[in-house]
Motif scaffolding. Structure first.
Motif, short mmCIF file in Angstrom:
data_model
loop_
_atom_site.label_atom_id
_atom_site.label_comp_id
_atom_site.label_asym_id
_atom_site.label_seq_id
_atom_site.Cartn_x
_atom_site.Cartn_y
_atom_site.Cartn_z
N LYS A 15 34.73 11.45 -1.14
CA LYS A 15 35.79 10.28 -1.22
C LYS A 15 37.00 10.67 -0.52
N VAL A 16 37.28 12.28 -0.83
CA VAL A 16 38.26 12.77 -0.33
C VAL A 16 38.49 12.96 0.90
N PHE A 17 37.15 13.39 1.60
CA PHE A 17 37.00 13.64 2.64
C PHE A 17 36.94 12.31 3.64
N LEU A 18 36.75 11.46 2.95
CA LEU A 18 36.68 9.98 3.72
C LEU A 18 38.51 9.26 3.76
N GLY A 48 40.12 12.34 17.13
CA GLY A 48 38.75 11.50 17.01
C GLY A 48 37.49 12.26 16.42
N ALA A 49 37.82 13.44 17.55
CA ALA A 49 36.87 14.48 16.83
C ALA A 49 37.12 14.86 14.86
N LEU A 50 38.45 14.78 14.24
CA LEU A 50 38.50 15.30 12.91
C LEU A 50 37.73 14.36 12.67
N THR A 51 38.77 13.09 13.23
CA THR A 51 38.20 12.12 12.16
C THR A 51 36.75 11.57 11.68
N ILE A 52 35.65 12.15 13.25
CA ILE A 52 34.00 11.84 12.85
C ILE A 52 34.19 12.99 11.64
N GLY A 53 34.41 13.55 12.06
CA GLY A 53 34.36 15.47 11.47
C GLY A 53 34.19 15.27 9.98
N LEU A 54 35.29 14.37 9.35
CA LEU A 54 35.12 14.19 7.91
C LEU A 54 34.96 13.31 7.77
#
Length: 65
Positions: A15-18, A48-54
């Motif tokens: 949940k923290v990563f989301l 976008g890359a950070l969002t997808i990774g997280l």
């Protein structure tokens, strides 16, 4: 650590990563577009890359439970 406690920890970490993915999207993508000081494609690709990774990390941790 018992299995129930482990499951709760993994779910909370997920949940923290989301939440971090949501904040990354808001700050990099939306903030960068509105400010306009850095080229938009750099902000969009990085955010976008950070969002997808997280998001991936968050969903992985949650699905481990």
């Amino acid at each position: 650590m018992d299995e129930e406690r482990k499951r709760q920890v993994n779910e909370n970490v997920g949940k923290v990563f989301l939440d971090m993915a949501k904040l990354t999207f808001a700050s990099f993508i939306l903030g960068g577009i509105l400010r306009g000081s850095v080229p938009q494609y750099v902000i969009i690709v990085t955010g976008g890359a950070l969002t997808i990774g997280l998001l991936t990390l968050g969903l992985w941790f949650i699905s481990k439970t």
